[in-house]
Design a protein around this motif. Structure first.
Motif, short mmCIF file in Angstrom:
data_model
loop_
_atom_site.label_atom_id
_atom_site.label_comp_id
_atom_site.label_asym_id
_atom_site.label_seq_id
_atom_site.Cartn_x
_atom_site.Cartn_y
_atom_site.Cartn_z
N HIS A 1 0.85 -1.20 0.00
CA HIS A 1 0.00 0.00 0.00
C HIS A 1 0.88 1.24 0.00
O HIS A 1 1.94 1.27 0.63
CB HIS A 1 -0.98 0.00 1.18
CG HIS A 1 -0.37 -0.02 2.55
ND1 HIS A 1 0.13 1.11 3.14
CD2 HIS A 1 -0.18 -1.02 3.44
CE1 HIS A 1 0.58 0.81 4.34
NE2 HIS A 1 0.42 -0.48 4.55
N MET B 1 4.65 0.93 4.28
CA MET B 1 5.42 -0.19 3.80
C MET B 1 6.08 0.14 2.48
O MET B 1 6.07 -0.62 1.55
CB MET B 1 4.55 -1.46 3.69
CG MET B 1 3.31 -1.27 2.82
SD MET B 1 2.33 -2.78 2.72
CE MET B 1 3.39 -3.84 1.75
N GLU C 1 -4.46 2.14 5.17
CA GLU C 1 -4.39 2.49 6.59
C GLU C 1 -5.73 2.93 7.16
O GLU C 1 -5.89 3.07 8.36
CB GLU C 1 -3.34 3.60 6.82
CG GLU C 1 -1.91 3.18 6.50
CD GLU C 1 -1.33 2.18 7.48
OE1 GLU C 1 -2.09 1.71 8.36
OE2 GLU C 1 -0.14 1.87 7.36
N GLU D 1 3.82 -6.34 4.03
CA GLU D 1 3.74 -5.63 5.32
C GLU D 1 4.94 -6.06 6.17
O GLU D 1 5.46 -7.17 6.02
CB GLU D 1 2.45 -6.00 6.06
CG GLU D 1 1.18 -5.47 5.43
CD GLU D 1 0.87 -4.01 5.76
OE1 GLU D 1 1.66 -3.39 6.51
OE2 GLU D 1 -0.13 -3.50 5.25
ZN LIG Z 1 0.86 -1.34 6.38
#
Ligand SMILES: [Zn+2]
Length: 399
Positions: A80, A113, A145, A172
């Motif tokens: 992400h 990340m 998030e 992650e």
């Molecule tokens: Zn994350």
């Protein structure tokens, strides 16, 4: 095999890319387009086309880029692009300027990340150079998030595109261990409508805070029951689903019966537990027990339920034969996590088995002075190179 020098230059490239990625302030409520356009340009320079999946406002986009034969099931490298706000006053350096101290790279998103995204992008030239039998997909999302809101659209698009990927690696931060499960979550808001009046006439009014209190009591009872009776999965640190109230707001003055109260609550459920069914049961019981009492005093009183967001849990699919391809190079399994990731969406929405494995430590995420160790980026690159080698080797054996 690559030389040490080549590996070193890839690491150097990764740090350079990370510096660039961190420099874009992609706090979730802001646009991520500057970062997306940068990545799109970087990939275009390598001759790799990107597909963008926009949100309704067109201010944010997911990016999907395929390297290798697109008509075959491949491997998703997923990250992400958004980060949590960096407003803490205890930052020792500018949060959006990557800074190195003691082999650690400091910056918002360094571990959560953008570190993983930098590794994947640094490998892109190598992926492009090789004659890959199956494709690698670089998959970047927005709004993770704030409840994994963004990636769903892209995963639906992929699932309907023909060659559904074999599996997804979600980068992650796991300190490069394999995480093989993640809880799902439903985040809810309850709006309790009472009637206002002078508090000396309390029995003539519907006290919104008191009714909210009774609902909250019921939520605690559900939580206790689940903790006692399960279902259980002991590979989670908290081995059952959890349910709790998280915020509350209500009342106007010390001498007024409160007309309104709202609170948020959540259930984080183990993947095998139907969180929605628990919520449905709660709402049904509240409406059967409390609503008639409220309505008996005033027809205007009532309760409204709103879904804030939800995302599915990620089950353990490590035994899935899709992972046979890279089984020999997979890092050690560290267990399952209670925080959210997009893995559940790949699995439940896209039918794409997923595991979580990425550089950095989740303990440094969402903190001031967030950092990722350079050594972790190095390990991530080594793992991804091993994955590429495994794919190539498998193909050579089949030929
Ligand atoms: Zn994350």
């Amino acid at each position: 095999m690559k030389t040490q020098e080549e590996n070193f230059s890839e690491l150097y490239k990764t740090i350079e890319l990370l510096e660039k990625l961190v420099s874009f302030d992609t706090t979730s409520f802001k646009s991520n387009m500057a970062l997306i356009e940068y990545v799109q340009g970087y990939l275009a320079d390598l001759g790799v086309e990107s597909k963008l999946f926009f949100d309704d406002s067109k201010q944010k986009a997911n990016l999907w880029a395929t390297i290798g034969p697109a008509d075959r099931p491949g491997i998703v490298l997923s990250g992400h692009t958004d980060v949590v706000p960096a407003l803490e006053e205890t930052w020792k350096s500018e949060p959006f300027d990557l800074v190195e101290r003691d082999h650690k790279l400091y910056g918002r998103g360094a571990t959560d990340m953008k570190g993983f995204i930098a590794c994947a992008l640094a490998l892109a030239p190598e992926l492009k150079k090789r004659n890959l039998p199956i494709p690698f997909h670089i998959c970047l999302s927005y709004d993770e998030e704030v409840g994994c809101l963004g990636v769903g659209r892209m995963v639906e698009g992929i699932a309907n595109s023909g060659a559904v990927p074999m599996f997804a690696l979600i980068g992650e931060p796991t300190q490069m261990f394999v995480v093989n499960g993640q809880k799902g979550k439903h985040s809810m808001r309850a709006k309790v409508y009472g009637t206002a009046g002078h508090s000396s006439y309390a029995p003539h009014h519907v006290n919104a805070i008191e009714y909210a209190g009774r609902i909250i009591q019921m939520i605690s009872q559900y939580a206790d029951k689940i903790a006692e009776e399960g279902p259980f999965d002991h590979s989670f640190t908290v081995p059952h689903s959890t349910m709790l109230v998280t915020t509350i707001n209500g009342g106007a003055a010390t001498n007024v019966t409160p007309e309104y109260c709202e609170f948020t609550f959540e259930i984080r459920h183990i993947p095998e537990h139907d969180g929605q069914a628990v919520l449905d049961d709660l709402m049904k019981n509240v409406e059967a027990e409390l609503l008639p009492q409220m309505k008996a005093i005033s027809e205007d009183a009532g309760i409204k339920w709103e879904k804030v967001f939800s995302y599915p849990g990620m089950g353990d699919c490590l035994d899935d034969e899709a992972f046979d391809l890279i089984r020999d190079v997979l890092p050690e399994v560290s267990g399952k996590v209670s925080y959210g990731s997009e893995g559940g969406i790949f699995e439940k929405v896209g039918g794409i088995p997923a595991i979580i494995c990425g550089p950095g430590n989740i303990e440094q995420a969402h903190q001031p002075n967030e950092y990722v160790e350079i050594d972790q980026l190095d390990k991530c690159l080594a793992f991804l190179r091993n994955v590429v080698d495994a794919v190539e080797k498998k193909h050579a054996n089949e030929d």
